[in-house]
Design an enzyme around this catalytic site. Structure first.
Site, PDB file in Angstrom:
ATOM      1  N   GLU A  49       0.859  -1.184   0.000  1.00 13.74           N
ATOM      2  CA  GLU A  49       0.000   0.000   0.000  1.00 13.74           C
ATOM      3  C   GLU A  49       0.898   1.238   0.000  1.00 13.74           C
ATOM      4  O   GLU A  49       1.791   1.360   0.838  1.00 13.74           O
ATOM      5  CB  GLU A  49      -0.914   0.022   1.228  1.00 13.74           C
ATOM      6  CG  GLU A  49      -2.033  -1.009   1.164  1.00 13.74           C
ATOM      7  CD  GLU A  49      -3.041  -0.854   2.287  1.00 13.74           C
ATOM      8  OE1 GLU A  49      -2.853   0.028   3.151  1.00 13.74           O
ATOM      9  OE2 GLU A  49      -4.016  -1.621   2.310  1.00 13.74           O
ATOM     10  N   ASP A  60      -5.336   9.494   9.571  1.00 15.62           N
ATOM     11  CA  ASP A  60      -3.965   9.099   9.861  1.00 15.62           C
ATOM     12  C   ASP A  60      -3.557   9.522  11.264  1.00 15.62           C
ATOM     13  O   ASP A  60      -3.806  10.649  11.683  1.00 15.62           O
ATOM     14  CB  ASP A  60      -2.992   9.729   8.859  1.00 15.62           C
ATOM     15  CG  ASP A  60      -3.209   9.234   7.439  1.00 15.62           C
ATOM     16  OD1 ASP A  60      -3.911   8.219   7.279  1.00 15.62           O
ATOM     17  OD2 ASP A  60      -2.678   9.857   6.504  1.00 15.62           O
TER      18      ASP A  60
END
Length: 278
Positions: A49, A60
């Site tokens: 990824e 995040d």
């Protein structure tokens, strides 16, 4: 069959679990990144990824958000990330690459242009954190027509209606978020993850991969016993924190630590297939 789908078929036949590292495009500097991807494959990555740097990464945690800041500071754009994938593809035509990011940069490029660029670069899957599955219809179809999978997140807090939409629209694999929070946070409840993964598997034939909170051999093995693969990001990219991305010696040392972690995780997952065969 997409490259992601065929990779999972091969892994299933080998009774192996997928090891999927996450790294941020252009971190710690753009010139090192393609080499980093190749090293990840050499150290056991089944697919990778690649994060697309974005200035407002709401899902995040601090480690990955800082990786994005470093990449942006080094001048890495979404188009640059695609060029890096294309360069990687010149030597590796097998390892699936999944782009993970946010819609805003895609909308600036334009959905059709983005899909075309992804296909040209050799991208295999797209995970847009802030794209609701109910609104992904034409984008998903366009990706499918170009032999790419659109991947969606499921989490412990996903509402039933959205869960059904994810299971309907998702391709390649289900990304199950093991924690209630941002990346790299909290601690794993492996019993709960096992229960959730089994429930998802009862509803779909797609492989289920688990990310968030996997940091070492013990957690990799505990989760890998139930999931089809594990996704590891913060435990890898944290090695690029607090170094000068232009210091070749520091970058090389950080990459050595990342590869040591990859070896640890790979061996942990492979021990599961040995024990199940034994």
């Amino acid at each position: 069959m997409t490259r992601i789908e065929s990779t999972f078929e091969i892994l299933k036949a080998q009774n192996k679990k997928a090891l999927i590292p996450y790294v941020m495009a252009g971190d710690p500097n753009p010139s090192n990144f393609v080499g980093l991807l190749h090293d990840l494959v050499k150290h056991g990555a089944d697919m990778i990824e690649v994060g697309l740097p974005f200035s407002d990464p709401m899902a995040d945690g601090p480690t990955v958000a800082l990786a994005g800041e470093r990449a942006l500071a080094a001048g890495t754009s979404t188009r640059d990330a695609l060029k890096m994938v294309a360069e990687f593809r010149q030597q590796d035509t097998q390892t699936p690459i999944i782009l993970m990011g946010y819609l805003n940069p895609v909308e600036i490029i334009g959905y059709d242009n983005f899909v075309a660029l992804c296909e040209q670069s050799g991208v295999d899957g797209i995970l847009m954190v802030d794209l609701p599955p109910a609104e992904a219809g034409s984008f998903t179809q366009h990706l499918t027509e170009h032999s790419m999978n659109e991947i969606f997140l499921l989490s412990p807090t996903t509402l039933p209606e959205r869960r059904e939409q994810v299971l309907t629209h998702c391709g390649g694999y289900i990304y199950y978020v093991s924690l209630k929070g941002v990346t790299g946070s909290a601690t794993l409840d492996t019993d709960d993850v096992a229960t959730q993964v089994q429930a998802i598997k009862a509803e779909t034939d797609l492989p289920v991969c688990v990310g968030f909170g996997i940091r070492d051999a013990a957690s990799a093995k505990a989760i890998g016993a139930h999931a089809d693969g594990i996704i590891v990001g913060s435990a890898l990219v944290q090695n690029f924190a607090d170094i000068d991305g232009n210091d070749a010696t520091a970058v090389a040392h950080a990459q050595q630590k990342i590869m040591a972690k990859m070896t640890e995780l790979r061996e942990a997952l492979d021990s599961l297939s040995v024990s199940s065969n034994g």
